[in-house]
Design a protein around this motif. Structure first.
Motif, PDB file in Angstrom:
ATOM      1  N   ALA A   1      -1.934   0.938 -30.087  1.00 60.61           N
ATOM      2  CA  ALA A   1      -2.136   2.386 -30.190  1.00 60.61           C
ATOM      3  C   ALA A   1      -0.821   3.082 -30.520  1.00 60.61           C
ATOM      4  O   ALA A   1      -0.781   3.996 -31.344  1.00 60.61           O
ATOM      5  N   LEU A   2       0.263   2.622 -29.891  1.00 63.43           N
ATOM      6  CA  LEU A   2       1.574   3.215 -30.184  1.00 63.43           C
ATOM      7  C   LEU A   2       1.948   2.976 -31.643  1.00 63.43           C
ATOM      8  O   LEU A   2       2.473   3.862 -32.319  1.00 63.43           O
ATOM      9  N   TYR A   3       1.645   1.761 -32.125  1.00 64.91           N
ATOM     10  CA  TYR A   3       1.936   1.459 -33.529  1.00 64.91           C
ATOM     11  C   TYR A   3       1.232   2.451 -34.446  1.00 64.91           C
ATOM     12  O   TYR A   3       1.836   2.964 -35.395  1.00 64.91           O
TER      13      TYR A   3
ATOM     14  N   THR B   1     -13.564   9.105 -31.846  1.00 67.46           N
ATOM     15  CA  THR B   1     -14.264  10.114 -32.642  1.00 67.46           C
ATOM     16  C   THR B   1     -13.301  11.224 -33.060  1.00 67.46           C
ATOM     17  O   THR B   1     -13.390  11.735 -34.176  1.00 67.46           O
ATOM     18  N   PHE B   2     -12.373  11.577 -32.164  1.00 68.61           N
ATOM     19  CA  PHE B   2     -11.339  12.548 -32.537  1.00 68.61           C
ATOM     20  C   PHE B   2     -10.565  12.035 -33.752  1.00 68.61           C
ATOM     21  O   PHE B   2     -10.283  12.779 -34.687  1.00 68.61           O
ATOM     22  N   PHE B   3     -10.224  10.741 -33.699  1.00 71.19           N
ATOM     23  CA  PHE B   3      -9.512  10.144 -34.820  1.00 71.19           C
ATOM     24  C   PHE B   3     -10.338  10.254 -36.098  1.00 71.19           C
ATOM     25  O   PHE B   3      -9.826  10.603 -37.160  1.00 71.19           O
ATOM     26  N   LEU B   4     -11.656  10.010 -35.956  1.00 68.88           N
ATOM     27  CA  LEU B   4     -12.554  10.077 -37.109  1.00 68.88           C
ATOM     28  C   LEU B   4     -12.579  11.491 -37.704  1.00 68.88           C
ATOM     29  O   LEU B   4     -12.534  11.660 -38.928  1.00 68.88           O
TER      30      LEU B   4
ATOM     31  N   PHE C   1      -5.997  16.217 -34.377  1.00 72.13           N
ATOM     32  CA  PHE C   1      -7.112  15.381 -33.925  1.00 72.13           C
ATOM     33  C   PHE C   1      -6.707  13.906 -33.868  1.00 72.13           C
ATOM     34  O   PHE C   1      -7.022  13.191 -32.915  1.00 72.13           O
ATOM     35  N   ILE C   2      -6.001  13.438 -34.904  1.00 72.50           N
ATOM     36  CA  ILE C   2      -5.594  12.031 -34.927  1.00 72.50           C
ATOM     37  C   ILE C   2      -4.652  11.732 -33.771  1.00 72.50           C
ATOM     38  O   ILE C   2      -4.791  10.730 -33.055  1.00 72.50           O
ATOM     39  N   MET C   3      -3.709  12.647 -33.538  1.00 67.58           N
ATOM     40  CA  MET C   3      -2.728  12.411 -32.470  1.00 67.58           C
ATOM     41  C   MET C   3      -3.389  12.393 -31.098  1.00 67.58           C
ATOM     42  O   MET C   3      -3.123  11.534 -30.268  1.00 67.58           O
ATOM     43  N   ILE C   4      -4.279  13.383 -30.841  1.00 65.57           N
ATOM     44  CA  ILE C   4      -4.952  13.425 -29.534  1.00 65.57           C
ATOM     45  C   ILE C   4      -5.813  12.176 -29.364  1.00 65.57           C
ATOM     46  O   ILE C   4      -5.828  11.542 -28.305  1.00 65.57           O
ATOM     47  N   GLY C   5      -6.516  11.799 -30.430  1.00 66.78           N
ATOM     48  CA  GLY C   5      -7.375  10.620 -30.351  1.00 66.78           C
ATOM     49  C   GLY C   5      -6.591   9.387 -29.966  1.00 66.78           C
ATOM     50  O   GLY C   5      -6.992   8.645 -29.064  1.00 66.78           O
ATOM     51  N   PHE C   6      -5.460   9.177 -30.612  1.00 67.85           N
ATOM     52  CA  PHE C   6      -4.705   7.969 -30.287  1.00 67.85           C
ATOM     53  C   PHE C   6      -3.882   8.109 -29.020  1.00 67.85           C
ATOM     54  O   PHE C   6      -3.576   7.109 -28.374  1.00 67.85           O
ATOM     55  N   ALA C   7      -3.533   9.357 -28.642  1.00 66.28           N
ATOM     56  CA  ALA C   7      -2.886   9.515 -27.345  1.00 66.28           C
ATOM     57  C   ALA C   7      -3.849   9.092 -26.235  1.00 66.28           C
ATOM     58  O   ALA C   7      -3.434   8.539 -25.214  1.00 66.28           O
ATOM     59  N   LEU C   8      -5.148   9.319 -26.445  1.00 69.47           N
ATOM     60  CA  LEU C   8      -6.158   8.853 -25.480  1.00 69.47           C
ATOM     61  C   LEU C   8      -6.166   7.331 -25.420  1.00 69.47           C
ATOM     62  O   LEU C   8      -6.216   6.741 -24.341  1.00 69.47           O
ATOM     63  N   LYS C   9      -6.139   6.676 -26.581  1.00 71.85           N
ATOM     64  CA  LYS C   9      -6.147   5.214 -26.585  1.00 71.85           C
ATOM     65  C   LYS C   9      -4.838   4.661 -26.028  1.00 71.85           C
ATOM     66  O   LYS C   9      -4.810   3.598 -25.436  1.00 71.85           O
ATOM     67  N   LEU C  10      -3.746   5.387 -26.256  1.00 72.28           N
ATOM     68  CA  LEU C  10      -2.442   4.961 -25.755  1.00 72.28           C
ATOM     69  C   LEU C  10      -2.327   5.186 -24.252  1.00 72.28           C
ATOM     70  O   LEU C  10      -1.502   4.575 -23.595  1.00 72.28           O
ATOM     71  N   ALA C  11      -3.189   6.059 -23.689  1.00 71.38           N
ATOM     72  CA  ALA C  11      -3.112   6.448 -22.280  1.00 71.38           C
ATOM     73  C   ALA C  11      -1.832   7.209 -22.005  1.00 71.38           C
ATOM     74  O   ALA C  11      -1.135   6.963 -21.026  1.00 71.38           O
ATOM     75  N   LEU C  12      -1.516   8.130 -22.910  1.00 71.10           N
ATOM     76  CA  LEU C  12      -0.351   8.986 -22.704  1.00 71.10           C
ATOM     77  C   LEU C  12      -0.739  10.084 -21.719  1.00 71.10           C
ATOM     78  O   LEU C  12      -1.802  10.692 -21.849  1.00 71.10           O
ATOM     79  N   PHE C  13       0.121  10.326 -20.712  1.00 70.57           N
ATOM     80  CA  PHE C  13      -0.134  11.403 -19.764  1.00 70.57           C
ATOM     81  C   PHE C  13      -0.408  12.693 -20.531  1.00 70.57           C
ATOM     82  O   PHE C  13       0.291  12.956 -21.491  1.00 70.57           O
TER      83      PHE C  13
ATOM     84  N   GLN D   1     -16.117   4.516 -17.700  1.00 66.23           N
ATOM     85  CA  GLN D   1     -15.189   5.641 -17.877  1.00 66.23           C
ATOM     86  C   GLN D   1     -14.317   5.431 -19.127  1.00 66.23           C
ATOM     87  O   GLN D   1     -14.093   6.357 -19.915  1.00 66.23           O
ATOM     88  N   TYR D   2     -13.869   4.196 -19.318  1.00 67.96           N
ATOM     89  CA  TYR D   2     -13.051   3.880 -20.486  1.00 67.96           C
ATOM     90  C   TYR D   2     -13.885   4.028 -21.756  1.00 67.96           C
ATOM     91  O   TYR D   2     -13.391   4.534 -22.776  1.00 67.96           O
ATOM     92  N   LEU D   3     -15.159   3.611 -21.680  1.00 67.97           N
ATOM     93  CA  LEU D   3     -16.034   3.744 -22.855  1.00 67.97           C
ATOM     94  C   LEU D   3     -16.167   5.199 -23.277  1.00 67.97           C
ATOM     95  O   LEU D   3     -16.045   5.530 -24.457  1.00 67.97           O
ATOM     96  N   ILE D   4     -16.416   6.087 -22.294  1.00 69.75           N
ATOM     97  CA  ILE D   4     -16.565   7.507 -22.633  1.00 69.75           C
ATOM     98  C   ILE D   4     -15.270   8.048 -23.239  1.00 69.75           C
ATOM     99  O   ILE D   4     -15.261   8.639 -24.322  1.00 69.75           O
ATOM    100  N   MET D   5     -14.158   7.799 -22.551  1.00 70.00           N
ATOM    101  CA  MET D   5     -12.891   8.363 -23.031  1.00 70.00           C
ATOM    102  C   MET D   5     -12.460   7.710 -24.347  1.00 70.00           C
ATOM    103  O   MET D   5     -11.962   8.383 -25.249  1.00 70.00           O
ATOM    104  N   GLY D   6     -12.626   6.389 -24.426  1.00 69.24           N
ATOM    105  CA  GLY D   6     -12.234   5.684 -25.641  1.00 69.24           C
ATOM    106  C   GLY D   6     -13.033   6.149 -26.837  1.00 69.24           C
ATOM    107  O   GLY D   6     -12.491   6.337 -27.930  1.00 69.24           O
ATOM    108  N   THR D   7     -14.346   6.367 -26.652  1.00 69.45           N
ATOM    109  CA  THR D   7     -15.174   6.807 -27.769  1.00 69.45           C
ATOM    110  C   THR D   7     -14.805   8.228 -28.174  1.00 69.45           C
ATOM    111  O   THR D   7     -14.767   8.547 -29.366  1.00 69.45           O
TER     112      THR D   7
END
Lengths: 491, 118
Positions: free
Chosen positions: A255-257, A174-177, A214-226, A164-170
């Motif tokens: 991720a927060l950094y 990719t959003f960041f990309l 896209f960058i913000m959503i991508g890293f919010a996913l990695k940050l695990a922001l609600f 599950q983490y692999l799918i969401m993390g990727t």
């Protein structure tokens, strides 16, 4: 040699990783990993010291000047985050020796340390680099190794959690990309300093706004922001104890950094406040605090309880950065540092219980407080820090967060922060109740105190929690300078 | 219509992106999710490659008398991203194999009914 400090910090664990995998016998891979982590902590400490006394460092890889080459540009923020990451690694690896032998199959141990080193290299790389595409590559190095680390957990849910983490993390990466591509198309550069220079002219363009989102959503996913946190509770619960300690204390911080760096350094002043980003971070933060804390109260697995509490703590950090003021970002950075200390200590103490009892559901904890007094003590102190009791590190970060909210006259936010602390009293109280006030389910079963090698790292972090609760000069001073180095507009 | 013709590469990329994304979200089969993820990633590669085109530019190899070249940098970036994508797919499929061994199925809802974990 000292000129290359910034690069060595990344390259040392990267080279050591394959070495650890081909050292098959006994505890040699562990010894290598520990030495490397220790060396990284020393180098990160020296780097932080160099920057605090002599200003930012710029390191050109292979002597290629930007914009042709990749640069590492390190100021107070990077140096602090690199210090957190390598410091936690140096404390977590002594802990790993027994904990990993207990929870991971013997033939996988060299590979386990290899993955830990890769993850460390990736996380340090993210903090060091000044090139936004290079950052993506390091992000994937750390992410892929952390998926593998999570899947090493000894229950089968670890596999599904890692998947599950692999799918969401990727998806996040990719959003960041996509975001990086869109911004590159408008500015023609990937160097963060060049981006910062060229983006002010391009802020009106829709492409830049889309890339930013896209960058913000991508890293919010990695940050695990609600509400993008769904991967976190299972991943932290079913990963091996030491992996949870390491990831909980480092991965979300990095991720927060990145979010801070992109938000304040790469994008021009006022971009946060002129777009809905600030409000969205504030809303997500408030919801994260409330939902994370409420969910934590209803958990019957202690690791899952702490994982949901992590979601809430990430919410506090998001609230801090949403103010886009020096005070708010300072609070966010202080909490990033302190949360690494408290969650590190708590997950270590819970890992010690898992080492002795083999499980960490509430009913397994009954009465253990009397049998494992040192572990119990660590949970009490670190738990108080999580609540924000005065005299602990947690109090300092809550205090600065409340001050930052008052400065913005956000009364509702102040109320949410205080209410979140009250909820933390309930869920920390639940753990303490189960450990101390409940009768042991099987009184004849004598449980020994955890071994010294597990207790020592735990108590190092516990003492750090107390120390940074009293000596605020170091954390607050560095965090304030870091907030200014990010380029947060003073109001 | 001119817009469609002149932007067909972006439109294809967006179509692929949405297809991949939808597959990741909607499919219960773990292998199909990874296939969706791959399509999603490939669409991003296409966007990058499209960005690198320079009008009237030729492939970025030095030729006597040619002044305009396409931008080679996105190609290099995407080469890296492709490697990352391969690694992700390999790891994801390895996890699916292990999940199949542990649960006897790779359907999300069946795994969920076994221990509420996905």
């Amino acid at each position: 040699m000292w000129d290359h400090l910034s690069l060595l910090l990344v390259v040392t664990p990267l080279i050591a990783a394959p070495l650890a995998a081909i050292l098959p016998f006994g505890r040699v891979p562990w010894a290598l990993a520990f030495l490397v982590a220790l060396a990284c902590a020393v180098m990160a400490g020296m780097q932080l010291w160099t920057i605090l006394t002599g200003g930012p460092i710029q390191y050109e890889l292979g002597g290629w000047a930007p914009p042709w080459g990749i640069v590492y540009r390190i100021d107070e923020v990077n140096a602090l985050v690199a210090m957190i990451v390598s410091g936690i690694a140096a404390v977590a690896l002594p802990y790993a020796l027994l904990s990993a032998e207990n929870e991971i199959e013997k033939h996988q141990i060299p590979l386990f340390y290899s993955a830990v080193l890769l993850c460390l290299a990736g996380l340090l790389g993210i903090t060091q680099t000044g090139d936004i595409f290079n950052l993506f590559v390091f992000l994937e190095i750390s992410s892929l190794s952390s998926y593998a680390l999570i899947s090493l957990g000894n229950r089968r849910q670890a596999l599904t959690a890692a998947y599950q983490y692999l799918i969401m993390g990727t998806l996040g990466a990719t959003f960041f990309l996509i975001g990086v591509g869109l911004i590159y198309s408008q500015t023609g550069t990937l160097n963060m300093a060049d981006l910062a220079a060229r983006l002010p002219e391009a802020t009106g363009l829709k492409t830049v706004h889309t890339g930013f989102a896209f960058i913000m959503i991508g890293f919010a996913l990695k940050l695990a922001l609600f509400p993008l946190h769904l991967w976190l509770p299972n991943a932290y619960t079913y990963a091996p104890s030491v992996v949870t300690v390491f990831l909980a204390a480092t991965a979300t911080k990095v991720a927060l950094y990145v979010i801070l760096r992109v938000l304040f350094t790469v994008f021009p002043d006022g971009f946060v406040t002129n777009t809905p980003a600030g409000d969205l971070f504030l809303m997500a933060g408030i919801l994260a605090v409330l939902s994370g804390s409420f969910r934590a109260i209803y958990q019957s697995n202690v690791k899952k309880l702490l994982a949901h509490s992590s979601v809430a703590q990430i919410g506090y950090m998001a609230i801090g950065l949403s103010f886009a003021s020096v005070a708010g970002v300072t609070a966010s950075i202080i909490h990033m540092f302190n949360h690494a200390l408290m969650k590190g200590a708590l997950f270590m103490a819970v890992g010690a219980i898992v080492y002795r009892v083999g499980a960490c559901r509430m009913e397994h904890l009954h009465g253990l407080g009397r049998q494992m007094p040192w572990t119990f003590g660590a949970i009490i102190v670190a738990g108080f820090s999580l609540i924000g009791v005065p005299g602990t590190a947690g109090f300092v970060s809550k205090w600065y967060l409340v001050l930052a909210a008052l400065e913005q006259q956000q009364w509702i936010v102040v109320a949410v922060i205080l209410f979140g602390s009250l909820l933390a009293v309930i869920y920390v109280g639940k753990i303490i109740e189960a450990l101390y006030f409940k009768q042991a389910t099987n009184p004849e079963l004598a449980v020994e105190e955890a071994p010294f090698l597990l207790l020592a790292p735990t108590w190092i972090l516990v003492f750090a929690n107390i120390y940074f609760g009293f000596d605020t000069d170091l954390t607050v001073g560095v965090a304030e300078r870091a907030a200014q180095a990010l380029g947060v507009a003073a109001k | 219509m001119d817009f469609v013709v002149s932007h067909y590469n972006y439109l294809i990329a967006i179509f692929l992106m949405m297809t991949g994304f939808y597959t990741v979200i909607s499919r219960g089969n773990l292998v199909k999710k990874i296939v969706g993820l791959n399509i999603f990633q490939v669409s991003v590669f296409l966007i990058y490659i499209s960005l690198s085109t320079v009008k009237d530019g030729v492939a970025p190899i030095y030729v006597e008398g040619v002044k305009v070249y396409s931008n080679p940098l996105p190609h290099v970036l995407i080469l890296t991203a492709i490697v990352v994508g391969v690694a992700t797919t390999a790891l994801g499929l390895a996890l699916v194999v292990r999940i199949k061994e542990a649960y006897g199925t790779i359907e999300e809802d069946e795994i969920h009914s076994q221990d509420n974990s996905l």
